[in-house]
Design a protein around this motif. Structure first.
Motif, PDB file in Angstrom:
ATOM      1  N   ARG A  53       1.678  -1.597 -16.637  1.00 52.27           N
ATOM      2  CA  ARG A  53       1.132  -1.910 -15.313  1.00 52.27           C
ATOM      3  C   ARG A  53       2.077  -2.910 -14.647  1.00 52.27           C
ATOM      4  O   ARG A  53       2.365  -3.964 -15.204  1.00 52.27           O
ATOM      5  CB  ARG A  53      -0.264  -2.503 -15.421  1.00 52.27           C
ATOM      6  CG  ARG A  53      -0.868  -2.784 -14.037  1.00 52.27           C
ATOM      7  CD  ARG A  53      -2.268  -3.342 -14.108  1.00 52.27           C
ATOM      8  NE  ARG A  53      -3.179  -2.363 -14.653  1.00 52.27           N
ATOM      9  CZ  ARG A  53      -4.148  -2.641 -15.521  1.00 52.27           C
ATOM     10  NH1 ARG A  53      -4.321  -3.857 -15.939  1.00 52.27           N
ATOM     11  NH2 ARG A  53      -4.948  -1.696 -15.962  1.00 52.27           N
ATOM     12  N   HIS A  68       3.037  -5.639 -11.704  1.00 49.03           N
ATOM     13  CA  HIS A  68       2.357  -6.649 -10.892  1.00 49.03           C
ATOM     14  C   HIS A  68       3.389  -7.316  -9.977  1.00 49.03           C
ATOM     15  O   HIS A  68       4.463  -7.706 -10.439  1.00 49.03           O
ATOM     16  CB  HIS A  68       1.752  -7.752 -11.777  1.00 49.03           C
ATOM     17  CG  HIS A  68       0.633  -7.296 -12.629  1.00 49.03           C
ATOM     18  ND1 HIS A  68      -0.670  -7.564 -12.327  1.00 49.03           N
ATOM     19  CD2 HIS A  68       0.606  -6.586 -13.783  1.00 49.03           C
ATOM     20  CE1 HIS A  68      -1.445  -7.040 -13.264  1.00 49.03           C
ATOM     21  NE2 HIS A  68      -0.693  -6.452 -14.157  1.00 49.03           N
ATOM     22  N   SER A 106      -0.972  -7.870  -6.516  1.00 53.65           N
ATOM     23  CA  SER A 106      -0.926  -6.421  -6.367  1.00 53.65           C
ATOM     24  C   SER A 106      -0.552  -5.792  -7.698  1.00 53.65           C
ATOM     25  O   SER A 106       0.284  -6.311  -8.430  1.00 53.65           O
ATOM     26  CB  SER A 106       0.075  -6.023  -5.280  1.00 53.65           C
ATOM     27  OG  SER A 106       1.352  -6.510  -5.591  1.00 53.65           O
ATOM     28  N   THR A 107      -1.223  -4.689  -8.029  1.00 52.31           N
ATOM     29  CA  THR A 107      -0.988  -4.009  -9.298  1.00 52.31           C
ATOM     30  C   THR A 107      -0.804  -2.518  -9.065  1.00 52.31           C
ATOM     31  O   THR A 107      -1.342  -1.953  -8.108  1.00 52.31           O
ATOM     32  CB  THR A 107      -2.163  -4.215 -10.278  1.00 52.31           C
ATOM     33  OG1 THR A 107      -3.335  -3.667  -9.707  1.00 52.31           O
ATOM     34  CG2 THR A 107      -2.369  -5.678 -10.581  1.00 52.31           C
ATOM     35  N   ARG A 108      -0.027  -1.927  -9.955  1.00 54.80           N
ATOM     36  CA  ARG A 108       0.187  -0.477  -9.922  1.00 54.80           C
ATOM     37  C   ARG A 108       0.384  -0.004 -11.356  1.00 54.80           C
ATOM     38  O   ARG A 108       1.217  -0.536 -12.081  1.00 54.80           O
ATOM     39  CB  ARG A 108       1.419  -0.135  -9.086  1.00 54.80           C
ATOM     40  CG  ARG A 108       1.746   1.347  -9.028  1.00 54.80           C
ATOM     41  CD  ARG A 108       2.931   1.624  -8.113  1.00 54.80           C
ATOM     42  NE  ARG A 108       4.127   0.932  -8.492  1.00 54.80           N
ATOM     43  CZ  ARG A 108       5.076   1.428  -9.301  1.00 54.80           C
ATOM     44  NH1 ARG A 108       4.933   2.617  -9.827  1.00 54.80           N
ATOM     45  NH2 ARG A 108       6.151   0.724  -9.578  1.00 54.80           N
ATOM     46  N   GLU A 109      -0.407   0.973 -11.763  1.00 55.43           N
ATOM     47  CA  GLU A 109      -0.223   1.532 -13.105  1.00 55.43           C
ATOM     48  C   GLU A 109       0.965   2.465 -13.068  1.00 55.43           C
ATOM     49  O   GLU A 109       0.981   3.448 -12.336  1.00 55.43           O
ATOM     50  CB  GLU A 109      -1.482   2.257 -13.571  1.00 55.43           C
ATOM     51  CG  GLU A 109      -2.572   1.293 -13.984  1.00 55.43           C
ATOM     52  CD  GLU A 109      -3.595   1.890 -14.922  1.00 55.43           C
ATOM     53  OE1 GLU A 109      -3.292   2.878 -15.615  1.00 55.43           O
ATOM     54  OE2 GLU A 109      -4.703   1.347 -14.945  1.00 55.43           O
ATOM     55  N   ASN A 144       3.626   1.655  -1.284  1.00 56.79           N
ATOM     56  CA  ASN A 144       4.275   1.801  -2.586  1.00 56.79           C
ATOM     57  C   ASN A 144       3.243   1.868  -3.719  1.00 56.79           C
ATOM     58  O   ASN A 144       3.546   1.540  -4.869  1.00 56.79           O
ATOM     59  CB  ASN A 144       5.263   0.660  -2.810  1.00 56.79           C
ATOM     60  CG  ASN A 144       6.487   0.840  -1.950  1.00 56.79           C
ATOM     61  OD1 ASN A 144       7.387   1.596  -2.281  1.00 56.79           O
ATOM     62  ND2 ASN A 144       6.512   0.169  -0.808  1.00 56.79           N
ATOM     63  N   SER A 145       2.023   2.279  -3.381  1.00 52.27           N
ATOM     64  CA  SER A 145       0.945   2.578  -4.333  1.00 52.27           C
ATOM     65  C   SER A 145       0.439   1.378  -5.112  1.00 52.27           C
ATOM     66  O   SER A 145      -0.007   1.515  -6.251  1.00 52.27           O
ATOM     67  CB  SER A 145       1.407   3.668  -5.315  1.00 52.27           C
ATOM     68  OG  SER A 145       1.799   4.814  -4.629  1.00 52.27           O
ATOM     69  N   TYR A 146       0.470   0.204  -4.522  1.00 51.08           N
ATOM     70  CA  TYR A 146      -0.065  -0.989  -5.178  1.00 51.08           C
ATOM     71  C   TYR A 146      -1.502  -1.212  -4.724  1.00 51.08           C
ATOM     72  O   TYR A 146      -1.835  -1.028  -3.557  1.00 51.08           O
ATOM     73  CB  TYR A 146       0.775  -2.228  -4.838  1.00 51.08           C
ATOM     74  CG  TYR A 146       2.024  -2.322  -5.672  1.00 51.08           C
ATOM     75  CD1 TYR A 146       2.023  -2.996  -6.882  1.00 51.08           C
ATOM     76  CD2 TYR A 146       3.206  -1.725  -5.250  1.00 51.08           C
ATOM     77  CE1 TYR A 146       3.167  -3.075  -7.656  1.00 51.08           C
ATOM     78  CE2 TYR A 146       4.348  -1.802  -6.023  1.00 51.08           C
ATOM     79  CZ  TYR A 146       4.321  -2.477  -7.224  1.00 51.08           C
ATOM     80  OH  TYR A 146       5.455  -2.544  -7.987  1.00 51.08           O
ATOM     81  N   TYR A 147      -2.342  -1.618  -5.663  1.00 49.25           N
ATOM     82  CA  TYR A 147      -3.706  -2.018  -5.386  1.00 49.25           C
ATOM     83  C   TYR A 147      -3.662  -3.507  -5.070  1.00 49.25           C
ATOM     84  O   TYR A 147      -3.143  -4.299  -5.848  1.00 49.25           O
ATOM     85  CB  TYR A 147      -4.601  -1.735  -6.595  1.00 49.25           C
ATOM     86  CG  TYR A 147      -6.017  -2.200  -6.424  1.00 49.25           C
ATOM     87  CD1 TYR A 147      -6.893  -1.536  -5.570  1.00 49.25           C
ATOM     88  CD2 TYR A 147      -6.479  -3.318  -7.103  1.00 49.25           C
ATOM     89  CE1 TYR A 147      -8.193  -1.964  -5.411  1.00 49.25           C
ATOM     90  CE2 TYR A 147      -7.785  -3.758  -6.949  1.00 49.25           C
ATOM     91  CZ  TYR A 147      -8.629  -3.072  -6.099  1.00 49.25           C
ATOM     92  OH  TYR A 147      -9.913  -3.518  -5.937  1.00 49.25           O
ATOM     93  N   SER A 183       0.829  -1.215   0.000  1.00 49.68           N
ATOM     94  CA  SER A 183       0.000   0.000   0.000  1.00 49.68           C
ATOM     95  C   SER A 183       0.859   1.260   0.000  1.00 49.68           C
ATOM     96  O   SER A 183       0.559   2.219  -0.713  1.00 49.68           O
ATOM     97  CB  SER A 183      -0.918   0.019   1.213  1.00 49.68           C
ATOM     98  OG  SER A 183      -1.861  -1.005   1.134  1.00 49.68           O
TER      99      SER A 183
END
Length: 163
Positions: A71, A73, A62-65, A35-38, A33
């Motif tokens: 993207r 992962h 976990s994913t982050r654009e 580090n801006s990961y969903y 979270s």
């Protein structure tokens, strides 16, 4: 369909002993979270082997654009064998054999803008190969470093427990 480039194939951290399972999960999710990961908890399996023993498997995706094209992962799989609840110094902890796998990959053309026509697909290949190579290397190195950073965070947690 987005193209998938594997950055870190599979690295494993193993630990056997007493640990706080909830604290470990919280540590991993907090790091992602921050580090801006969903975060998506994709799979949770619990097999009760005995009255006091169970096996658990949790898959966290976990994913982050990174930008409009990429993207990142990081997938984490946590497996616990022979999990048993124990009490140490009036604290409820868990004991068992823990294996955590880390894998990361990068998806390109996430919105499938370059997949519409065959000519656009060829142009995307040329763009990837010749024009955006430096940018892609920076993104791939960042993802590799982040994967090893979350792995190092988990290893540091286990090193604290062994003291």
């Amino acid at each position: 369909m987005p193209e998938k480039d594997i950055i870190v194939k599979k690295i494993t951290v193993s630990y056997e002993g007493v640990f706080n399972f909830n604290e470990l999960i919280r540590l991993i999710k907090n790091w992602l979270s921050q580090n801006s990961y969903y975060i998506i908890e994709k799979d949770y399996g619990d097999v009760v082997k005995d009255k006091n023993l169970s096996d658990i498997k949790i898959s966290i995706e976990s994913t982050r654009e990174v930008d409009d094209y990429n993207r990142a992962h990081i997938d984490i799989t946590i497996k616990v064998k022979d999990l048993e609840n124990v009490t140490v110094n009036n604290k409820k902890l868990q004991k068992g054999q823990l294996t955590i796998d880390f894998e990361s990959y990068l998806k390109k053309d996430i919105h499938a803008k370059w997949e519409v026509k065959p000519l656009q697909k060829i142009l995307r290949g040329i763009y990837d190969k010749f024009f955006s190579i430096n940018k892609q290397k920076v993104i791939e190195n960042d993802l590799r470093e982040e994967t090893f950073a979350v792995r190092d965070e988990v290893k540091a947690y286990f090193n604290l427990l062994q003291r």
